[in-house]
Design an enzyme around this catalytic site. Structure first.
Site: not given
Ligand code: NAP
Ligand code: HSE
Length: 433
Positions: A15, A135, A137, A190, A204, A208, A305
């Site tokens: 994402t 923290v 987003g 997402g 989570d 943060k 997001g």
């Molecule tokens: P996600 O959609 O699950 O994507 C994770 C990515 O990492 C995927 O591309 C996956 O590969 C890759 N990956 C995971 N484990 C791996 C491994 N062992 N070796 C190689 N590649 C690996 O996660 P996300 O939502 O983007 O979140 C990423 C980070 O941002 C997390 O720390 C999350 O807490 C943080 N975050 C997320 C959001 C949000 O809104 N989603 C907001 C703030 C912070 P594949 O594509 O091949 O599966």
């Molecule tokens: N899963 C987290 C949330 C993503 O819902 O706030 C952002 O860190």
């Protein structure tokens, strides 16, 4: 950084990684105008090479499953960790820092668990470890605490820090959706973590909060000592009852400075619907900061997001690409931040909400009120609702109290739960003013 093209190595392309790459492409000219150089996504570490990707930054961008190839590539200037999880992400970041590469991460779980160690490593190698997206987003809370409010003593910080939990509670309140349907919608959009129990159980938000405590106080609050309660057990009946009484139920992360000791926790709480944080709905996050000089400051925005989070990641990348100075990662001078002195949350005082299901017979209210009185808990309001349908039935009874100590309340509830006329243990929340 002297180079005209700054090469990025992305670890993770889900994402946030995809969102980041899209913004870099879409805002290319704007970035060049502000930075005087270009950002190029050189390599991307992924797990599954067979997965269909909706977007690839450029034909030259190389996808790899080999961690070594990413962190040891001398052409990669900044490693951007967007994988999530702790172990592999730790490997990526620690190896990159040892190679004296700057790192940007959105990984609050890793920073909460191993932040002190990683910041120390970054300092040793004079590398940047930036984490605005970790923290809330897209909300610039890290920069606000590190730079804009660096001269203030932070009296308290109260936040809605988990978009998924806030979205679920909002959907249950506004659309009367079940917990399960609201969670599924959050996953589809997402917002949720790869392991959504982190969102629901409050962990989570706890990650943060630990990151924010470090920035606000320059202290390390051990994650395993932070009291954490999530939203999994929340009953639609309490959301409705709270609404009728003029309150909203929110998952709150809070820290308060009590004479130099920190009182912190993550917990569901009621807030008057007029409270500024009660108006924060859907996946939005907000942080209310009380500084001793600035007074109250509130930040509000999208806490999750692809594009909002990608925007925060990009700002960190641009800051590191722009600057030649040794980066200031924590906002404090110490190599290792000292441990916080903690206040037992059980000693806290607030107004309270209790809800029982009891048999509808004489003496029930008097008995409950008697126990409260014995524990010095003053009742502000009591409401009894209609008999519930079905076997067992019973009537929901809600009490709102004036301010009372949490310890006294827990003792009183234990006695009340033991009464033969109580059908199910009391539900209890603090009411935040
Ligand atoms: P996600 O959609 O699950 O994507 C994770 C990515 O990492 C995927 O591309 C996956 O590969 C890759 N990956 C995971 N484990 C791996 C491994 N062992 N070796 C190689 N590649 C690996 O996660 P996300 O939502 O983007 O979140 C990423 C980070 O941002 C997390 O720390 C999350 O807490 C943080 N975050 C997320 C959001 C949000 O809104 N989603 C907001 C703030 C912070 P594949 O594509 O091949 O599966
Ligand atoms: N899963 C987290 C949330 C993503 O819902 O706030 C952002 O860190």
């Amino acid at each position: 950084m002297q180079k005209q093209v700054v090469n990025l190595g992305l670890a993770g392309f889900g994402t946030v990684g995809t969102g980041l790459a899209r913004i870099i492409q879409e805002n290319r000219d704007w970035i060049k105008r502000r930075l005087g150089k270009e950002l190029n996504v050189l390599k991307i570490l992924i797990r599954d090479p067979e997965k269909k990707r909706s977007f690839i930054p450029a034909p030259e961008t190389r996808l790899t499953t080999d961690l070594e190839e990413l962190v040891h590539d001398p052409q990669v200037d900044i490693v951007v960790e967007l994988m999530g999880g702790v172990d592999t992400a730790y490997e990526v970041i620690s190896r990159a820092l040892r190679e004296k590469k700057h790192v940007v991460t959105a990984n609050k779980a890793l920073l909460a668990e191993k932040g002190n160690e990683l910041f120390s490593l970054a300092r040793e190698h004079q590398a940047g470890l930036y984490y605005e997206a970790s923290v809330a987003g897209g909300i610039p809370i890290v920069q606000t605490l590190k730079e804009s409010l660096s001269g203030d003593r932070i009296i308290s910080l109260t936040g809605i820090l988990n978009g998924t939990a806030n979205f679920i509670l909002s959907e249950m309140t506004r659309k009367e959706l079940s917990f399960e349907s609201a969670l599924q919608a959050a996953k589809d959009l997402g917002y949720a973590e790869a392991d959504p129990s982190l969102d629901i159980d409050g962990h989570d938000a706890a990650h943060k909060l630990v990151v924010l405590i470090r920035l606000a106080y320059g202290l390390d609050y051990p994650l395993n000592l932070l009291p954490v309660e999530g939203i999994a057990g929340i009953n639609a009946m309490d959301i409705a009852m709270a609404g009728e009484l003029g309150y909203r139920l929110k998952l709150i992360a809070q820290v308060r400075d009590e004479s130099g000791n920190l009182q912190a926790g993550v917990f569901p709480a009621l807030m008057s619907r007029e409270h500024i944080l009660a108006k924060v709905d859907g996946p939005f996050n907000s942080i209310l900061i009380h500084g001793n000089a600035v007074g109250q400051v509130m930040l509000y925005g999208q806490g999750a997001g692809d594009l909002p989070t990608g925007s925060a990641v990009l700002a960190d990348i641009m800051a590191l690409a722009r600057d030649d100075a040794v980066p200031n990662n924590t906002g404090f001078l110490e190599k290792v931040l000292p441990r916080a002195d903690l206040v037992n949350t059980e000693l806290s005082v607030c107004r309270h909400y209790f809800r029982f299901i009891a048999q509808d017979k004489p003496g029930v209210l008097a008995a409950v009120a008697g126990v409260m009185s014995e524990h010095d808990i003053s009742i502000a309001q009591a409401v009894q609702k209609q008999e519930l349908p079905g076997e067992g039935g019973g009537v929901p009874i809600v009490f709102l109290t004036h301010k009372a100590g949490l310890q006294a309340v827990r003792k009183a509830l234990k006695i009340i739960d033991g009464f033969e006329f109580v059908n199910a243990p009391a539900v209890h929340y603090c009411i935040l003013d």
